[in-house]
Write a protein that holds these residues in place. Structure first.
Motif, PDB file in Angstrom:
ATOM      1  N   ASP A 112       0.830  -1.209   0.000  1.00 19.13           N
ATOM      2  CA  ASP A 112       0.000   0.000   0.000  1.00 19.13           C
ATOM      3  C   ASP A 112       0.867   1.264   0.000  1.00 19.13           C
ATOM      4  OD1 ASP A 112      -2.251  -1.553   0.000  1.00 19.13           O
ATOM      5  OD2 ASP A 112      -2.568  -1.429   2.171  1.00 19.13           O
ATOM      6  N   LYS A 113       1.900   1.252   0.839  1.00 23.20           N
ATOM      7  CA  LYS A 113       2.799   2.404   0.908  1.00 23.20           C
ATOM      8  C   LYS A 113       3.546   2.579  -0.418  1.00 23.20           C
ATOM      9  CE  LYS A 113       6.582   4.388   3.601  1.00 23.20           C
ATOM     10  NZ  LYS A 113       7.505   4.189   4.759  1.00 23.20           N
ATOM     11  N   ASN A 114       3.999   1.458  -0.963  1.00 31.14           N
ATOM     12  CA  ASN A 114       4.716   1.505  -2.235  1.00 31.14           C
ATOM     13  C   ASN A 114       3.814   2.045  -3.343  1.00 31.14           C
ATOM     14  OD1 ASN A 114       5.547   0.255  -4.965  1.00 31.14           O
ATOM     15  ND2 ASN A 114       7.346  -0.138  -3.706  1.00 31.14           N
ATOM     16  N   ALA A 115       2.547   1.628  -3.341  1.00 30.54           N
ATOM     17  CA  ALA A 115       1.598   2.089  -4.361  1.00 30.54           C
ATOM     18  C   ALA A 115       1.381   3.592  -4.265  1.00 30.54           C
ATOM     19  CB  ALA A 115       0.275   1.347  -4.223  1.00 30.54           C
ATOM     20  N   ASP A 116       1.233   4.092  -3.022  1.00 28.33           N
ATOM     21  CA  ASP A 116       1.049   5.537  -2.839  1.00 28.33           C
ATOM     22  C   ASP A 116       2.275   6.312  -3.303  1.00 28.33           C
ATOM     23  OD1 ASP A 116      -1.458   5.106  -1.794  1.00 28.33           O
ATOM     24  OD2 ASP A 116      -0.777   5.125   0.305  1.00 28.33           O
ATOM     25  N   GLU A 117       3.461   5.825  -2.920  1.00 27.40           N
ATOM     26  CA  GLU A 117       4.695   6.501  -3.317  1.00 27.40           C
ATOM     27  C   GLU A 117       4.884   6.446  -4.835  1.00 27.40           C
ATOM     28  OE1 GLU A 117       7.649   4.463  -1.096  1.00 27.40           O
ATOM     29  OE2 GLU A 117       7.440   5.752   0.676  1.00 27.40           O
ATOM     30  N   LEU A 118       4.575   5.294  -5.425  1.00 23.08           N
ATOM     31  CA  LEU A 118       4.726   5.142  -6.870  1.00 23.08           C
ATOM     32  C   LEU A 118       3.785   6.088  -7.611  1.00 23.08           C
ATOM     33  CD1 LEU A 118       6.091   3.624  -9.170  1.00 23.08           C
ATOM     34  CD2 LEU A 118       4.289   1.889  -9.011  1.00 23.08           C
ATOM     35  N   PHE A 119       2.575   6.230  -7.111  1.00 21.50           N
ATOM     36  CA  PHE A 119       1.619   7.140  -7.736  1.00 21.50           C
ATOM     37  C   PHE A 119       2.120   8.578  -7.675  1.00 21.50           C
ATOM     38  CE2 PHE A 119      -2.102   9.969  -7.405  1.00 21.50           C
ATOM     39  CZ  PHE A 119      -2.681   9.714  -8.639  1.00 21.50           C
ATOM     40  N   GLY A 120       2.649   8.958  -6.490  1.00 19.72           N
ATOM     41  CA  GLY A 120       3.193  10.310  -6.352  1.00 19.72           C
ATOM     42  C   GLY A 120       4.380  10.551  -7.271  1.00 19.72           C
ATOM     43  N   LEU A 121       5.253   9.553  -7.374  1.00 16.32           N
ATOM     44  CA  LEU A 121       6.415   9.682  -8.256  1.00 16.32           C
ATOM     45  C   LEU A 121       6.000   9.766  -9.724  1.00 16.32           C
ATOM     46  CD1 LEU A 121       8.851   7.104  -6.601  1.00 16.32           C
ATOM     47  CD2 LEU A 121       8.936   9.590  -6.442  1.00 16.32           C
ATOM     48  N   GLU A 122       5.007   8.971 -10.087  1.00 15.47           N
ATOM     49  CA  GLU A 122       4.542   8.989 -11.475  1.00 15.47           C
ATOM     50  C   GLU A 122       3.942  10.346 -11.831  1.00 15.47           C
ATOM     51  OE1 GLU A 122       1.908   5.680 -11.543  1.00 15.47           O
ATOM     52  OE2 GLU A 122       3.459   4.255 -12.198  1.00 15.47           O
ATOM     53  N   ARG A 123       3.228  10.958 -10.884  1.00 12.90           N
ATOM     54  CA  ARG A 123       2.662  12.286 -11.145  1.00 12.90           C
ATOM     55  C   ARG A 123       3.767  13.308 -11.365  1.00 12.90           C
ATOM     56  NH1 ARG A 123      -1.877  14.420  -7.203  1.00 12.90           N
ATOM     57  NH2 ARG A 123      -1.542  16.147  -8.660  1.00 12.90           N
ATOM     58  N   LYS A 124       4.788  13.267 -10.497  1.00 16.24           N
ATOM     59  CA  LYS A 124       5.910  14.192 -10.656  1.00 16.24           C
ATOM     60  C   LYS A 124       6.665  13.919 -11.957  1.00 16.24           C
ATOM     61  CE  LYS A 124       7.048  15.649  -5.965  1.00 16.24           C
ATOM     62  NZ  LYS A 124       5.919  15.132  -5.218  1.00 16.24           N
ATOM     63  N   TYR A 125       6.775  12.645 -12.297  1.00 25.83           N
ATOM     64  CA  TYR A 125       7.467  12.276 -13.530  1.00 25.83           C
ATOM     65  C   TYR A 125       6.730  12.837 -14.749  1.00 25.83           C
ATOM     66  CZ  TYR A 125       9.543   9.217 -17.092  1.00 25.83           C
ATOM     67  OH  TYR A 125      10.186   8.727 -18.203  1.00 25.83           O
ATOM     68  N   GLU A 126       5.403  12.734 -14.732  1.00 29.83           N
ATOM     69  CA  GLU A 126       4.612  13.286 -15.835  1.00 29.83           C
ATOM     70  C   GLU A 126       4.746  14.807 -15.881  1.00 29.83           C
ATOM     71  OE1 GLU A 126       3.079  11.684 -18.256  1.00 29.83           O
ATOM     72  OE2 GLU A 126       3.844   9.832 -17.385  1.00 29.83           O
ATOM     73  N   GLU A 127       4.802  15.444 -14.710  1.00 28.50           N
ATOM     74  CA  GLU A 127       4.994  16.895 -14.661  1.00 28.50           C
ATOM     75  C   GLU A 127       6.343  17.277 -15.271  1.00 28.50           C
ATOM     76  OE1 GLU A 127       4.491  18.403 -10.732  1.00 28.50           O
ATOM     77  OE2 GLU A 127       2.457  17.625 -10.504  1.00 28.50           O
TER      78      GLU A 127
END
Length: 217
Positions: A112-127
């Motif tokens: 769950d923690k990894n999924a949340d962190e991955l989602f946040g990283l993916e958003r920043k990556y897209e930005e």
């Protein structure tokens, strides 16, 4: 990793204008090209970290699946051990089941923690990727402006030499070329006029000689 990505994001989002406001910088387009290359390199490296994070998530999910299988297996074995009445097997199976249950809890939390962190990283990556696209648009805009400035300078060099310090350059302006052509035309006209006069004088001389010859006859 999040802090590092945040710093990269701020670096890419830095105001580009101050880079080009410096009077000593002679080629802002080259600076922007280099800046974009660096940003693309950073983004590419960030993408690799995201791939690694996604791979870790997959490994955690696989570990959780194996843990569930072992938990189910030990649960069935516990039932058999209870039927057999062998206490040592019962104790072992119960201990195993408890260990797998605790491991499952840890794994679920990690996933769950990894999924949340991955989602946040993916958003920043897209930005970051969008920011690079924006910079490339800015690059095209600056290239267009630079092209217009160069074109204007070249035209001003020809049309308004007094503003470019080239007024004494031979044949560098339309005005100079026009003056040169005018002088050349006058010279040619004069030469033509002289040639015509000579032809007329020659004809007159020939006519006079012919008439004198006829009179003598």
């Amino acid at each position: 990793m999040v802090n590092l990505l945040q710093r990269l994001k701020y670096t890419i989002e830095a105001d580009l204008h101050h880079l080009f406001d410096k009077k000593e910088e002679k080629n802002p387009i080259a600076m922007l090209n280099q800046y974009i290359r660096e940003a693309e390199k950073q983004t590419e490296e960030t993408g690799k970290w995201l791939e690694r994070q996604a791979t870790l998530k997959q490994k955690l999910e696989k570990e959780l699946e194996e843990t569930k299988k072992m938990h189910d297996k030990r649960s069935k074995q516990l039932d058999l051990a209870k039927l057999s009445g062998e206490q040592d097997l019962i104790d072992f199976a119960e201990h195993e089941i408890l260990a797998y249950e605790q491991r499952s809890i840890v794994l679920r939390n990690s996933i769950d923690k990894n999924a949340d962190e991955l989602f946040g990283l993916e958003r920043k990556y897209e930005e970051m990727k969008h920011k690079i696209k924006d910079m490339k648009v800015r690059q095209l805009q600056l290239m267009g402006k630079e092209n217009v400035v160069r074109a204007h300078n070249q035209m001003d060099h020809i049309l308004h030499p007094e503003t470019t310090g080239n007024i004494n350059d031979r044949l560098d302006t339309f005005e100079t070329m026009e003056n040169y052509i005018e002088r050349l035309g006058q010279k040619i006209d004069h030469q033509h006029e002289v040639t015509s006069m000579e032809e007329r004088l020659t004809l007159l001389e020939q006519k006079t000689t012919k008439k004198e010859t006829q009179d003598l006859a």
